[in-house]
Design a protein around this motif. Structure first.
Motif, PDB file in Angstrom:
ATOM      1  N   ALA A 109     -37.402 -37.712 -33.265  1.00 28.87           N
ATOM      2  CA  ALA A 109     -37.385 -37.726 -31.797  1.00 28.87           C
ATOM      3  C   ALA A 109     -38.568 -38.502 -31.233  1.00 28.87           C
ATOM      4  O   ALA A 109     -39.653 -38.513 -31.812  1.00 28.87           O
ATOM      5  N   TYR A 110     -38.339 -39.143 -30.088  1.00 27.68           N
ATOM      6  CA  TYR A 110     -39.435 -39.703 -29.296  1.00 27.68           C
ATOM      7  C   TYR A 110     -39.239 -39.245 -27.858  1.00 27.68           C
ATOM      8  O   TYR A 110     -38.191 -39.482 -27.258  1.00 27.68           O
ATOM      9  N   HIS A 111     -40.274 -38.600 -27.295  1.00 25.93           N
ATOM     10  CA  HIS A 111     -40.157 -38.150 -25.912  1.00 25.93           C
ATOM     11  C   HIS A 111     -41.362 -38.540 -25.060  1.00 25.93           C
ATOM     12  O   HIS A 111     -41.398 -38.205 -23.880  1.00 25.93           O
ATOM     13  N   GLY A 112     -42.379 -39.204 -25.639  1.00 27.93           N
ATOM     14  CA  GLY A 112     -43.494 -39.668 -24.820  1.00 27.93           C
ATOM     15  C   GLY A 112     -44.839 -39.446 -25.474  1.00 27.93           C
ATOM     16  O   GLY A 112     -44.939 -39.024 -26.630  1.00 27.93           O
ATOM     17  N   ARG A 113     -45.888 -39.740 -24.680  1.00 28.89           N
ATOM     18  CA  ARG A 113     -47.254 -39.748 -25.202  1.00 28.89           C
ATOM     19  C   ARG A 113     -48.187 -38.774 -24.493  1.00 28.89           C
ATOM     20  O   ARG A 113     -49.394 -38.791 -24.739  1.00 28.89           O
ATOM     21  N   THR A 114     -47.687 -37.971 -23.568  1.00 28.80           N
ATOM     22  CA  THR A 114     -48.532 -36.950 -22.937  1.00 28.80           C
ATOM     23  C   THR A 114     -48.603 -35.737 -23.878  1.00 28.80           C
ATOM     24  O   THR A 114     -47.944 -35.716 -24.911  1.00 28.80           O
ATOM     25  N   VAL A 164     -32.811 -33.439 -26.747  1.00 31.60           N
ATOM     26  CA  VAL A 164     -32.322 -34.428 -27.706  1.00 31.60           C
ATOM     27  C   VAL A 164     -32.003 -35.741 -26.998  1.00 31.60           C
ATOM     28  O   VAL A 164     -31.528 -35.740 -25.857  1.00 31.60           O
ATOM     29  N   GLU A 165     -32.299 -36.840 -27.679  1.00 28.64           N
ATOM     30  CA  GLU A 165     -31.845 -38.151 -27.214  1.00 28.64           C
ATOM     31  C   GLU A 165     -30.425 -38.342 -27.751  1.00 28.64           C
ATOM     32  O   GLU A 165     -30.228 -38.286 -28.964  1.00 28.64           O
ATOM     33  N   PRO A 166     -29.446 -38.602 -26.897  1.00 25.37           N
ATOM     34  CA  PRO A 166     -28.059 -38.732 -27.383  1.00 25.37           C
ATOM     35  C   PRO A 166     -27.890 -39.888 -28.367  1.00 25.37           C
ATOM     36  O   PRO A 166     -26.989 -39.844 -29.206  1.00 25.37           O
ATOM     37  N   GLY A 200     -33.928 -43.385 -29.827  1.00 26.82           N
ATOM     38  CA  GLY A 200     -34.414 -44.738 -29.579  1.00 26.82           C
ATOM     39  C   GLY A 200     -35.523 -45.158 -30.521  1.00 26.82           C
ATOM     40  O   GLY A 200     -35.273 -45.797 -31.546  1.00 26.82           O
ATOM     41  N   GLU A 201     -36.752 -44.763 -30.200  1.00 33.37           N
ATOM     42  CA  GLU A 201     -37.901 -45.173 -31.021  1.00 33.37           C
ATOM     43  C   GLU A 201     -37.708 -44.757 -32.475  1.00 33.37           C
ATOM     44  O   GLU A 201     -38.191 -45.418 -33.397  1.00 33.37           O
ATOM     45  N   GLY A 202     -37.019 -43.644 -32.694  1.00 28.16           N
ATOM     46  CA  GLY A 202     -36.815 -43.112 -34.047  1.00 28.16           C
ATOM     47  C   GLY A 202     -35.921 -43.970 -34.924  1.00 28.16           C
ATOM     48  O   GLY A 202     -35.818 -43.726 -36.126  1.00 28.16           O
ATOM     49  N   ALA A 247     -35.342 -42.673 -16.784  1.00 29.25           N
ATOM     50  CA  ALA A 247     -36.474 -43.524 -16.367  1.00 29.25           C
ATOM     51  C   ALA A 247     -36.051 -44.973 -16.659  1.00 29.25           C
ATOM     52  O   ALA A 247     -34.881 -45.307 -16.464  1.00 29.25           O
ATOM     53  N   LYS A 248     -36.967 -45.778 -17.133  1.00 24.49           N
ATOM     54  CA  LYS A 248     -36.666 -47.139 -17.589  1.00 24.49           C
ATOM     55  C   LYS A 248     -35.725 -47.902 -16.654  1.00 24.49           C
ATOM     56  O   LYS A 248     -36.128 -48.288 -15.571  1.00 24.49           O
ATOM     57  N   ALA A 249     -34.466 -48.135 -17.072  1.00 25.04           N
ATOM     58  CA  ALA A 249     -33.555 -49.002 -16.304  1.00 25.04           C
ATOM     59  C   ALA A 249     -33.280 -48.465 -14.904  1.00 25.04           C
ATOM     60  O   ALA A 249     -32.887 -49.225 -14.016  1.00 25.04           O
ATOM     61  N   ALA A 278     -30.681 -33.494 -22.181  1.00 22.04           N
ATOM     62  CA  ALA A 278     -30.424 -34.812 -22.775  1.00 22.04           C
ATOM     63  C   ALA A 278     -31.492 -35.762 -22.261  1.00 22.04           C
ATOM     64  O   ALA A 278     -31.599 -35.979 -21.048  1.00 22.04           O
ATOM     65  N   ASP A 279     -32.283 -36.299 -23.179  1.00 21.40           N
ATOM     66  CA  ASP A 279     -33.279 -37.300 -22.803  1.00 21.40           C
ATOM     67  C   ASP A 279     -32.589 -38.666 -22.828  1.00 21.40           C
ATOM     68  O   ASP A 279     -32.436 -39.278 -23.886  1.00 21.40           O
ATOM     69  N   GLU A 280     -32.157 -39.102 -21.639  1.00 18.41           N
ATOM     70  CA  GLU A 280     -31.435 -40.386 -21.522  1.00 18.41           C
ATOM     71  C   GLU A 280     -32.363 -41.477 -20.984  1.00 18.41           C
ATOM     72  O   GLU A 280     -31.911 -42.431 -20.352  1.00 18.41           O
ATOM     73  N   VAL A 281     -33.655 -41.323 -21.241  1.00 15.59           N
ATOM     74  CA  VAL A 281     -34.624 -42.305 -20.744  1.00 15.59           C
ATOM     75  C   VAL A 281     -34.296 -43.704 -21.282  1.00 15.59           C
ATOM     76  O   VAL A 281     -34.318 -44.684 -20.534  1.00 15.59           O
ATOM     77  N   GLN A 282     -33.952 -43.788 -22.571  1.00 15.15           N
ATOM     78  CA  GLN A 282     -33.670 -45.108 -23.156  1.00 15.15           C
ATOM     79  C   GLN A 282     -32.176 -45.431 -23.115  1.00 15.15           C
ATOM     80  O   GLN A 282     -31.781 -46.588 -22.972  1.00 15.15           O
ATOM     81  N   THR A 283     -31.326 -44.423 -23.240  1.00 17.99           N
ATOM     82  CA  THR A 283     -29.875 -44.643 -23.353  1.00 17.99           C
ATOM     83  C   THR A 283     -29.178 -44.759 -21.998  1.00 17.99           C
ATOM     84  O   THR A 283     -28.033 -45.210 -21.946  1.00 17.99           O
ATOM     85  N   SER A 306     -42.746 -41.705 -14.917  1.00 17.24           N
ATOM     86  CA  SER A 306     -42.517 -42.226 -16.260  1.00 17.24           C
ATOM     87  C   SER A 306     -41.574 -41.288 -17.014  1.00 17.24           C
ATOM     88  O   SER A 306     -41.375 -40.134 -16.613  1.00 17.24           O
ATOM     89  N   GLY A 307     -41.059 -41.809 -18.116  1.00 17.48           N
ATOM     90  CA  GLY A 307     -40.168 -40.990 -18.932  1.00 17.48           C
ATOM     91  C   GLY A 307     -40.863 -39.731 -19.426  1.00 17.48           C
ATOM     92  O   GLY A 307     -40.294 -38.632 -19.403  1.00 17.48           O
ATOM     93  N   ALA A 308     -42.105 -39.899 -19.877  1.00 15.26           N
ATOM     94  CA  ALA A 308     -42.840 -38.739 -20.396  1.00 15.26           C
ATOM     95  C   ALA A 308     -43.012 -37.678 -19.313  1.00 15.26           C
ATOM     96  O   ALA A 308     -42.854 -36.471 -19.563  1.00 15.26           O
ATOM     97  N   GLU A 309     -43.300 -38.127 -18.110  1.00 19.27           N
ATOM     98  CA  GLU A 309     -43.490 -37.177 -17.016  1.00 19.27           C
ATOM     99  C   GLU A 309     -42.172 -36.450 -16.693  1.00 19.27           C
ATOM    100  O   GLU A 309     -42.175 -35.258 -16.363  1.00 19.27           O
TER     101      GLU A 309
HETATM  102  N1  PLZ Z   1     -37.992 -40.540 -23.842  1.00 23.11           N
HETATM  103  C1  PLZ Z   1     -36.074 -41.332 -25.131  1.00 23.11           C
HETATM  104  O1  PLZ Z   1     -37.475 -43.810 -25.212  1.00 23.11           O
HETATM  105  C2  PLZ Z   1     -40.019 -44.286 -23.961  1.00 23.11           C
HETATM  106  C3  PLZ Z   1     -41.978 -45.933 -25.595  1.00 23.11           C
HETATM  107  C4  PLZ Z   1     -42.800 -47.052 -26.059  1.00 23.11           C
HETATM  108  P1  PLZ Z   1     -42.348 -43.478 -20.769  1.00 23.11           P
HETATM  109  N2  PLZ Z   1     -39.741 -45.176 -25.019  1.00 23.11           N
HETATM  110  C5  PLZ Z   1     -40.614 -46.321 -25.187  1.00 23.11           C
HETATM  111  C6  PLZ Z   1     -44.170 -46.632 -26.452  1.00 23.11           C
HETATM  112  O2  PLZ Z   1     -44.561 -46.961 -27.578  1.00 23.11           O
HETATM  113  O3  PLZ Z   1     -44.864 -46.001 -25.642  1.00 23.11           O
HETATM  114  C7  PLZ Z   1     -39.282 -42.972 -23.917  1.00 23.11           C
HETATM  115  C8  PLZ Z   1     -38.046 -42.796 -24.544  1.00 23.11           C
HETATM  116  C9  PLZ Z   1     -37.414 -41.552 -24.482  1.00 23.11           C
HETATM  117  C10 PLZ Z   1     -39.168 -40.674 -23.225  1.00 23.11           C
HETATM  118  C11 PLZ Z   1     -39.850 -41.878 -23.236  1.00 23.11           C
HETATM  119  C12 PLZ Z   1     -41.168 -41.972 -22.524  1.00 23.11           C
HETATM  120  O4  PLZ Z   1     -41.046 -42.804 -21.424  1.00 23.11           O
HETATM  121  O5  PLZ Z   1     -41.823 -44.088 -19.498  1.00 23.11           O
HETATM  122  O6  PLZ Z   1     -42.864 -44.484 -21.751  1.00 23.11           O
HETATM  123  O7  PLZ Z   1     -43.302 -42.374 -20.509  1.00 23.11           O
END
Ligand code: PLZ
Length: 443
Positions: free
Chosen positions: A149-154, A222-224, A227-229, A284-286, A255-260, A122-125
């Motif tokens: 910033a948004y980087h995950g939920r862990t 940093v997210e370039p 996203g969530e922000g 991650a993601k795409a 660079a956190d390119e998980v969303q970009t 996952s992106g967070a991992e």
């Molecule tokens: N880094 C830049 O956008 C995930 C989260 C949705 P995971 N964004 C969507 C939600 O509410 O949980 C994201 C991201 C950036 C990290 C992550 C985390 O990626 O695959 O959800 O862990």
């Protein structure tokens, strides 16, 4: 399946409503659902729900389904790999798909230096592991992250994520040694957009110097484009100044390119628009074409710094996910999805600009490629965020069969993230619906 929006019941229909009742009884109430239509199948940019309604997907599962739902190459690769074997654990007995995904990421991410990659779920991992690698390499502890910033939920990534609601509320204590600095957010920069990059960078450098000490900083993340922000495109030049500062002080620039990442912004990676070559990139993601897969790619000497066995996990780089990723990457290349993202972006931007002329509630239209958004405000010159309007517009779109997502620190941004393979006629229809939903919400 014809790529068209088609409603055969009210939304949500009876089958979705029955499933919603089962969800309430079975699924943790802490997991929220934005648009409660239960999906049975998808193709391209269309999602079909349990009642047979066809929705236009302008969220792509939060920037995941860039190659489209059930992309034929991905489906074939997944089926073929699953029939051979689904899992061995790369750390136990390896396989070629993992190696090839790493090769592709080393090739595609910005910069032609020697690179290495490790795969996760996952992106967070991925972000967690990027921080581990940066600390192992530098022998330092502090990590600097930005407002919005948004980087995950862990635990570590909650600490890096700026917004408390709903991501962090009641979940502390958070990981220590995370320091927050302002983001160069042009629309809301106190002195206006022109001086935003310089002033935000000066504030960043000064705060880190005074409150942390450069010599203690392992990484800046940093997210370039945030996203969530709120789909915040940093003021031009800001990312480069931060990256150069990192080089000067021996700090790892992540660079956190998980969303970009992966063609979303009209290039393989959003860092490239700013001429920035990150030391480490998280993806991650795409990447996985709809299967869970994440990666950390970075300079060879950084990625090789942790002890042998220091990175890993049971499922990271699962064979089926790797097969899906290789098919997704080759589809992105052969169908020029970066080019298509730019064309989708032009089409959406033109429609949003027209709406912005009519509605002063649209404070700003921004983004890059097929990562676009509008920020909604109270139209009295105060730029006061209007989250209620964003919510009403997203709900209006949902009722009409368009899946649209909101985002933003203040919940007042509507973002557009369609699959990059979306046809022009579907974009037109979704933008008509957005206009109707705006008109309805504003009475
Ligand atoms: N880094 C830049 O956008 C995930 C989260 C949705 P995971 N964004 C969507 C939600 O509410 O949980 C994201 C991201 C950036 C990290 C992550 C985390 O990626 O695959 O959800 O862990």
């Amino acid at each position: 399946m014809k790529q068209e929006r088609r409603l055969v019941t009210e939304l949500p229909g009876p089958a979705s409503r029955a499933l919603a009742a089962r969800r309430k009884a079975a699924v943790s109430g802490a997991v929220s659902v934005g648009n409660e239509v239960y999906i049975e199948r998808g193709e391209g940019a269309i999602l079909v729900d349990a009642d047979g309604n066809q929705h236009i997907d302008f969220g792509a599962g939060i920037a995941v389904a860039s190659v489209g739902h059930a992309a034929p190459a991905v489906v074939a690769a997944v089926a073929e790999q699953a029939a051979r074997f689904e899992h061995t654990c790369f750390m136990v007995t390896p396989y070629d798909g993992y190696v090839e995904v790493c090769e592709q990421l080393n090739r595609l991410t910005p910069g032609d230096h020697a690179k290495r990659t490790a795969l996760f779920n996952s992106g967070a991992e991925a972000v967690e592991n990027a921080v581990k690698v940066a600390r192992a390499y530098t022998g330092r502890k502090a990590v600097v992250a930005f407002d919005h910033a948004y980087h995950g939920r862990t635990n570590m990534t909650m600490a890096l994520t700026a917004k408390v609601q709903p991501y962090k509320d009641g979940f502390g204590p958070f990981a220590p040694e995370v320091y927050r600095v302002p983001m160069a957010y042009p629309y809301r920069w106190p002195t206006g957009p022109e001086r935003c990059a310089e002033e935000a960078f000066a504030e960043f450098a000064s705060r880190v110097h005074v409150q942390v000490g450069e010599q203690h900083v392992a990484a800046v993340i940093v997210e370039p484009i945030q996203g969530e922000g709120g789909f915040i495109v940093p003021a031009p030049g800001f990312l480069k100044m931060v990256a150069d500062w990192c080089t000067e002080h021996g700090v790892v620039f992540i660079a956190d390119e998980v969303q970009t990442g992966f063609c979303r912004t009209g290039d393989w990676f959003a860092s490239s628009h700013e001429g920035v070559v990150p030391d480490v990139v998280t993806t991650a993601k795409a990447l996985g074409g709809g299967m869970p897969l994440a990666a950390v790619t970075g300079r060879a000497e950084i990625m090789d710094a942790p002890v042998v066995g220091g990175l890993g996990g049971t499922y990271g780089g699962n064979p089926v996910s790797c097969a899906a990723a290789l098919a997704a990457i080759s589809t992105m290349e052969s169908e020029d999805l970066a080019g298509r993202a730019l064309r989708v972006g032009e089409q959406v931007t033109a429609r949003l600009a027209t709406l912005a002329q009519v509605y002063p509630q649209i404070g700003e239209v921004r983004g890059r490629g097929a990562m676009l958004a509008m920020e909604l405000v109270v139209p009295d010159g105060s730029k006061r965020p209007d989250a209620a309007l964003a919510k009403a517009v997203v709900a209006g779109c949902a009722r009409r069969g368009v899946v649209m997502l909101s985002c933003g620190t203040y919940g007042n941004v509507i973002r557009m993230l369609p699959p990059l393979v979306i046809e022009a006629s579907l974009v037109e229809d979704a933008m008509d619906v957005l206009g109707e939903a705006l008109a309805e919400a504003l009475g």
